[in-house]
Design a protein around this motif. Structure first.
Motif, PDB file in Angstrom:
ATOM      1  N   ALA A 234       1.010  -1.194   0.019  1.00 12.17           N
ATOM      2  CA  ALA A 234      -0.047   0.311  -0.054  1.00 12.17           C
ATOM      3  C   ALA A 234       0.434   1.772  -0.140  1.00 12.17           C
ATOM      4  O   ALA A 234       1.629   1.114   0.934  1.00 12.17           O
ATOM      5  CB  ALA A 234      -0.456  -0.163   0.547  1.00 12.17           C
ATOM      6  N   SER A 235       0.764   2.424  -0.770  1.00  6.10           N
ATOM      7  CA  SER A 235       1.686   3.529  -1.461  1.00  6.10           C
ATOM      8  C   SER A 235       0.660   4.396   0.107  1.00  6.10           C
ATOM      9  O   SER A 235      -0.549   3.847   0.765  1.00  6.10           O
ATOM     10  CB  SER A 235       1.173   4.170  -2.696  1.00  6.10           C
ATOM     11  N   CYS A 236       1.770   5.220   0.427  1.00  4.09           N
ATOM     12  CA  CYS A 236       1.482   6.447   1.490  1.00  4.09           C
ATOM     13  C   CYS A 236       1.718   7.839   0.599  1.00  4.09           C
ATOM     14  O   CYS A 236       2.356   8.035   0.901  1.00  4.09           O
ATOM     15  CB  CYS A 236       1.645   6.144   2.756  1.00  4.09           C
ATOM     16  N   LEU A 237       0.697   8.737   0.537  1.00  4.27           N
ATOM     17  CA  LEU A 237       1.213   9.848  -0.333  1.00  4.27           C
ATOM     18  C   LEU A 237       1.556  11.133   0.675  1.00  4.27           C
ATOM     19  O   LEU A 237       0.630  11.043   2.035  1.00  4.27           O
ATOM     20  CB  LEU A 237      -0.237  10.117  -1.013  1.00  4.27           C
ATOM     21  N   LYS A 238       2.377  11.424   0.700  1.00  3.02           N
ATOM     22  CA  LYS A 238       3.625  12.132   1.552  1.00  3.02           C
ATOM     23  C   LYS A 238       3.042  13.878   0.989  1.00  3.02           C
ATOM     24  O   LYS A 238       3.983  13.676  -0.245  1.00  3.02           O
ATOM     25  CB  LYS A 238       4.802  12.230   2.234  1.00  3.02           C
ATOM     26  N   HIS A 239       2.986  15.159   1.184  1.00  2.00           N
ATOM     27  CA  HIS A 239       2.064  15.730   2.688  1.00  2.00           C
ATOM     28  C   HIS A 239       1.287  16.359   2.218  1.00  2.00           C
ATOM     29  O   HIS A 239       1.158  18.052   1.779  1.00  2.00           O
ATOM     30  CB  HIS A 239       3.192  16.035   3.952  1.00  2.00           C
ATOM     31  N   PHE A 240       0.499  15.692   2.908  1.00  6.53           N
ATOM     32  CA  PHE A 240      -1.055  16.545   2.274  1.00  6.53           C
ATOM     33  C   PHE A 240      -1.827  17.561   3.161  1.00  6.53           C
ATOM     34  O   PHE A 240      -1.950  17.011   4.559  1.00  6.53           O
ATOM     35  CB  PHE A 240      -2.144  15.575   2.324  1.00  6.53           C
ATOM     36  N   LEU A 241      -1.256  18.655   2.306  1.00  8.29           N
ATOM     37  CA  LEU A 241      -1.427  18.809   1.705  1.00  8.29           C
ATOM     38  C   LEU A 241      -0.390  21.082   1.851  1.00  8.29           C
ATOM     39  O   LEU A 241      -0.194  21.286   3.053  1.00  8.29           O
ATOM     40  CB  LEU A 241      -2.840  20.029   1.377  1.00  8.29           C
ATOM     41  N   GLY A 242       0.350  21.175   0.514  1.00  9.95           N
ATOM     42  CA  GLY A 242       1.046  22.327   0.758  1.00  9.95           C
ATOM     43  C   GLY A 242       2.205  22.454   1.831  1.00  9.95           C
ATOM     44  O   GLY A 242       2.893  22.937   2.054  1.00  9.95           O
ATOM     45  N   TYR A 243       2.862  21.182   1.828  1.00  9.55           N
ATOM     46  CA  TYR A 243       4.318  21.444   2.846  1.00  9.55           C
ATOM     47  C   TYR A 243       5.215  21.748   1.469  1.00  9.55           C
ATOM     48  O   TYR A 243       5.090  21.768   0.640  1.00  9.55           O
ATOM     49  CB  TYR A 243       4.520  19.860   3.031  1.00  9.55           C
ATOM     50  N   GLN A 244       6.184  21.838   2.204  1.00 12.40           N
ATOM     51  CA  GLN A 244       7.773  22.519   1.894  1.00 12.40           C
ATOM     52  C   GLN A 244       7.822  23.803   1.091  1.00 12.40           C
ATOM     53  O   GLN A 244       8.860  23.947   0.256  1.00 12.40           O
ATOM     54  CB  GLN A 244       8.253  21.302   0.587  1.00 12.40           C
ATOM     55  N   VAL A 245       7.148  24.683   1.148  1.00  7.37           N
ATOM     56  CA  VAL A 245       6.876  25.773   0.701  1.00  7.37           C
ATOM     57  C   VAL A 245       6.312  27.390   1.802  1.00  7.37           C
ATOM     58  O   VAL A 245       5.943  27.814   1.906  1.00  7.37           O
ATOM     59  CB  VAL A 245       5.948  26.480  -0.232  1.00  7.37           C
ATOM     60  N   PRO A 246       7.342  26.792   3.250  1.00  3.04           N
ATOM     61  CA  PRO A 246       7.278  28.052   3.674  1.00  3.04           C
ATOM     62  C   PRO A 246       7.583  29.261   3.999  1.00  3.04           C
ATOM     63  O   PRO A 246       8.678  29.250   2.799  1.00  3.04           O
ATOM     64  CB  PRO A 246       7.722  27.328   5.238  1.00  3.04           C
ATOM     65  N   GLN A 247       6.876  29.718   4.228  1.00  4.80           N
ATOM     66  CA  GLN A 247       8.404  31.826   4.379  1.00  4.80           C
ATOM     67  C   GLN A 247       9.673  31.672   4.803  1.00  4.80           C
ATOM     68  O   GLN A 247       9.959  32.069   3.718  1.00  4.80           O
ATOM     69  CB  GLN A 247       7.287  32.903   5.165  1.00  4.80           C
ATOM     70  N   SER A 248      10.238  30.583   5.330  1.00  2.00           N
ATOM     71  CA  SER A 248      11.083  30.683   5.840  1.00  2.00           C
ATOM     72  C   SER A 248      12.133  30.016   5.212  1.00  2.00           C
ATOM     73  O   SER A 248      13.392  29.858   5.151  1.00  2.00           O
ATOM     74  CB  SER A 248      11.220  30.695   7.613  1.00  2.00           C
ATOM     75  N   GLY A 249      12.021  28.859   4.509  1.00  2.32           N
ATOM     76  CA  GLY A 249      12.302  27.744   3.975  1.00  2.32           C
ATOM     77  C   GLY A 249      12.926  27.200   4.584  1.00  2.32           C
ATOM     78  O   GLY A 249      13.833  26.220   4.043  1.00  2.32           O
ATOM     79  N   LYS A 250      12.233  26.802   5.798  1.00  3.02           N
ATOM     80  CA  LYS A 250      13.326  25.975   7.094  1.00  3.02           C
ATOM     81  C   LYS A 250      11.323  25.091   7.624  1.00  3.02           C
ATOM     82  O   LYS A 250      10.083  25.193   7.159  1.00  3.02           O
ATOM     83  CB  LYS A 250      12.968  26.664   8.703  1.00  3.02           C
ATOM     84  N   ASP A 251      11.954  23.632   7.442  1.00  7.64           N
ATOM     85  CA  ASP A 251      10.712  22.775   7.964  1.00  7.64           C
ATOM     86  C   ASP A 251       9.606  23.044   8.917  1.00  7.64           C
ATOM     87  O   ASP A 251      10.428  23.384  10.265  1.00  7.64           O
ATOM     88  CB  ASP A 251      11.519  20.907   8.132  1.00  7.64           C
ATOM     89  N   ARG A 252       8.912  22.144   8.460  1.00 12.34           N
ATOM     90  CA  ARG A 252       7.299  22.500   9.712  1.00 12.34           C
ATOM     91  C   ARG A 252       7.596  24.185  10.166  1.00 12.34           C
ATOM     92  O   ARG A 252       7.312  23.920  11.384  1.00 12.34           O
ATOM     93  CB  ARG A 252       7.274  21.363  10.980  1.00 12.34           C
TER      94      ARG A 252
END
Length: 779
Positions: A234-252
């Motif tokens: 079974a596949s698992c799609l990551k990461h719903f939705l709009g991850y990886q574009v924060p203002q700071s460029g830093k994770d979470r």
């Protein structure tokens, strides 16, 4: 008379009943459907058992060891802790490995067999466990598994079939590890060069991500999405939705995304994968427009489950329900965090270290703060996945039934993928391929590292344990020594990474030694980039290549020897300080265990490079702009008397990559120049190999909406194909594009095409089509 008639009637009735029983006995019994089985099991479950199915703990919690974070070695389950989790708390899922370390298929079988034995024999309802793992470029927590390039490298292949093949092998070897659930693919948009997980994506373009994401789902789950067999997961799609574009460029960290942007760029890849049958989705760990996604009912329920019709399992990311209280401060207590997440639409909680989630959720149900309908919906989805995986009949698969695990055929596919991913970005005066018998200086911190070739999620989370498992593979240095002969290769690192501490820290900086070693060689192979990392540990303050590596490069170019710059990095680190002075640039991304061999074959001309950039390579820290930008990003073109630094200043464009041969494009045609919104049009072009050797070329189709009610992107990718041509060979390539494919999300959040002119381009060739009328499509 009355008595007689009554007896007669009774007699007839008795005969009728007997006849009915006979007919029923002869009639075929309708087999229970999967849905019947799920509902029958759900009806038997207590609240505690249902909540347990929604809980997922990490393996360290149930092993022998000093605490829930550390396990003893050799690894052993703790029977008391296993019973606490599976019998007392009815936990339905386990993930991850123990001590952040890869295991052999034999060890996986031993551990998971023991867990399934408890789940299916010692619990009241005998519901099997669902085991999940981060298998992002192969079975990444299994010793001996076949590692492909990370997703960013797979995107650089622009080869649908090879992406799918990698996923098929990953599924096979994950099942050989007794694990039926892979947390892949990543369908986030890699649109920010600063972000530490960019290398886990298929790049910056929504069409490319959607196309390759679908191939990976099909490879993991199969064409028919029949995951009941022992070759699919079974596949698992990551990461719903709009991850990886924060203002700071830093994770979470917080992101601010207009809904038009969210729907037009971030949603389509997930929709395509859902339409392809993907069975589970992992939630974005971040915050969008001030709302934590794990608590966002509009995204997880209204958009995902209702609008997109997703029927699978929605699982949190690591500890993210706790983060609603501890980090995001939207829940005053941990219990309230559970309420927010479950009511928002979360089905399974990646807890991962304790059972408080279960206690809180049982209380919330009994208090009426979480409706039983929400619990039943979640558990129904989880049970359905377990039945679809055939875990009730085959709770564990054995390594003994997977003779192709780690086979030469699998390794050949990984080698081919590495070769097709590596991208030639500069080749002044055809310095490459290298001449046979050339003397080389190999230098730089990445030259002799398997860790940097693989990146994170490789035998361990941060990839720091690669050396323990990958000794039989070749680093770039070792591969070049074997290719050129050890006598022809000098090695002086100049700069080295530390073995401990933060991944970017460097040691043993001896640039003078590298400069001195350049004397007497024909070429300098300078291998720079990044050490392995992922997630928060990969955050950075400066996108430039490290000061030591820049100094090493600048010193070596001053020697006058031709410098071949080899980039080995998860994101495009800035190289503009010295790029103009090197003779060649080769981007390897994170190519996996066979990256060293593939690089050597490319440098010496045994493989003709065919990779193309899946992102825009920036030139400066303030030019982090994607190819599909708005016209206003290029305002310098509109200036007459001022020389503003407003240009689209990039190092290399999206979709760019050189070859050792040349290709000529001609005869661009469209089969119709005017069409209505319900029609399609065909675009064809002839491609000819005008060079002296065979090569693969990626043909990329772009369109531009020349004028629109919302400012359009300068261009958008609408199709691609990869073909092999021998010298002098020509091939006509045709794309079919729907008018619907030209739509954008308007201010009313409707996918819309507008009447007017559109430019169609392939290579340097351009033509126009016209849409006859404006039309809004049903979403």
């Amino acid at each position: 008379m009355y008595l007689y008639s009554k007896r007669k009637m009774l007699s007839i009735t008795g005969l009728s009943v007997m006849l009915l029983f006979v007919l029923q006995a002869q009639a075929p019994v309708r087999p229970l459907t999967l849905q019947d089985q799920v509902e029958a099991l759900l009806a038997k479950m207590t609240v505690e058992e249902k909540v347990g199915q929604m809980a997922q703990v990490t393996l360290d919690v149930i092993t022998k060891g000093p605490n829930e974070y550390v396990s003893d070695e050799p690894l052993q389950l703790d029977p008391a802790l296993v019973k606490k989790a599976l019998v007392q708390y009815h936990v339905g899922s386990v993930l991850n490995t123990a001590n952040n370390r890869a295991r052999t298929p034999e060890k996986w079988y031993e551990i998971i067999s023991q867990l399934q034995n408890v789940a299916t024999k010692e619990t009241r309802l005998k519901i099997p466990l669902l085991y999940g793992i981060d298998a992002v470029h192969g079975a990444t927590y299994t010793a001996g598994a076949t590692f492909f390039p990370q997703q960013i490298g797979q995107a650089a292949m622009w080869n649908r079939a090879l992406v799918r093949r990698g996923a098929e092998i990953c599924a096979y070897e994950t099942r050989a590890s007794s694990i039926p659930w892979a947390f892949a693919p990543v369908l986030d948009m890699g649109r920010d060069a600063r972000f530490p997980r960019l290398w886990e994506t298929f790049g910056e373009d929504v069409y490319l991500v959607s196309a390759l994401g679908k191939e990976m789902v099909d490879g993991l789950e199969g064409d028919d999405n029949n995951v009941a067999g022992n070759r699919r997961v079974a596949s698992c799609l990551k990461h719903f939705l709009g991850y990886q574009v924060p203002q700071s460029g830093k994770d979470r960290t917080p992101a601010f995304i207009p809904e038009t942007e969210l729907r037009e760029r971030h949603l389509p890849s997930f929709k395509a994968a859902i339409d392809a049958g993907a069975r589970s989705i992992m939630v974005n760990s971040g915050i969008i427009n001030g709302i934590s996604v794990h608590a966002n009912h509009d995204i997880l329920t209204k958009l995902l489950k209702e609008e997109l019709g997703f029927k699978g399992v929605v699982v949190t990311d690591w500890k993210d329900i706790d983060n609603l209280h501890e980090r995001d401060k939207v829940a005053a207590t941990p219990k309230e965090a559970v309420k927010l997440a479950i009511n928002a639409g979360v089905d399974m909680s990646m807890i991962p270290y304790n059972f408080r989630f279960c206690d809180y959720l049982v209380e919330l149900v009994k208090e009426g703060q979480v409706p039983m309908t929400r619990i039943d919906d979640a558990v129904r989805r989880i049970l359905t996945l377990k039945f679809e995986l055939d875990l009730f009949k085959t709770p564990v698969t054995s390594f003994k039934n997977y003779p192709e695990f780690g086979s030469k055929a699998f390794e050949q596919s990984a080698y081919e993928a590495a070769g097709e991913s590596i991208t030639l970005l500069k080749n002044t005066s055809n310095v490459l391929p290298l001449k046979k018998g050339a003397k080389l200086l190999v230098t730089g911190p990445n030259a002799n590292s398997m860790r940097s070739l693989n990146g994170g999620w490789s035998y361990s989370w941060q990839g720091e344990k690669v050396s323990e498992f990958a000794d039989r593979y070749n680093t770039m240095l070792e591969a070049l020594q074997k290719k050129a002969g050890s006598d022809a290769v000098k090695f002086v690192p100049g700069v080295s990474y530390k073995d401990d501490g933060k991944y970017w820290q460097e040691k043993d900086v001896n640039i003078d030694a590298a400069v001195q070693a350049a004397a007497g060689v024909d070429y300098v192979i300078l291998c720079v980039g990044e050490n392995s990392y992922t997630e928060k540990p990969g955050d950075l303050h400066d996108l430039s290549l490290s000061a030591n590596q820049v100094a090493l490069a600048q010193a070596l170019v001053k020697t006058g020897k031709p410098v071949i710059l080899v980039l080995n990095e998860g994101r495009p680190r800035l190289i503009s300080a010295f790029e103009k002075d090197v003779q060649a640039v080769v981007q390897t991304y994170l190519p996996g265990n066979f990256g060293g061999d593939a690089l050597a074959a490319i440098l010496f001309g045994e493989i003709n490079p065919s990779g193309k950039l899946p992102y825009t390579y920036p030139m400066y820290a303030n030019t982090l702009v994607t190819y599909d930008h708005k016209p206003s990003e290029e305002q310098n073109k509109m200036q007459g008397m001022y020389d503003y630094e407003s240009d689209f200043a990039i190092q290399y464009p999206f979709g760019f990559g050189l070859s050792y041969t040349t290709f000529e494009y001609s005869d661009l045609q469209v089969d119709k120049t005017v069409l209505n919104p319900e029609e399609s049009f065909a675009v064809s072009v002839t491609v000819k190999n005008t060079g002296a050797r065979a090569g693969k070329e990626v043909i990329q189709l772009f369109t531009s909406d020349l004028y629109a009610s919302m400012t359009p992107d300068v261009k958008r990718l609408r199709g691609f194909d990869k073909i092999l041509l021998t010298p002098g060979q020509s091939q006509k390539v045709t794309f079919t594009v729907k008018a619907r494919d030209l739509a954008f999300v308007n201010k009313d959040l409707r996918w819309t095409v507008e009447a007017g002119d559109y430019e169609v381009s392939i290579g340097t060739l351009k033509t126009k089509i016209q849409l006859s009328k404006t039309h809004a499509f049903a979403n």
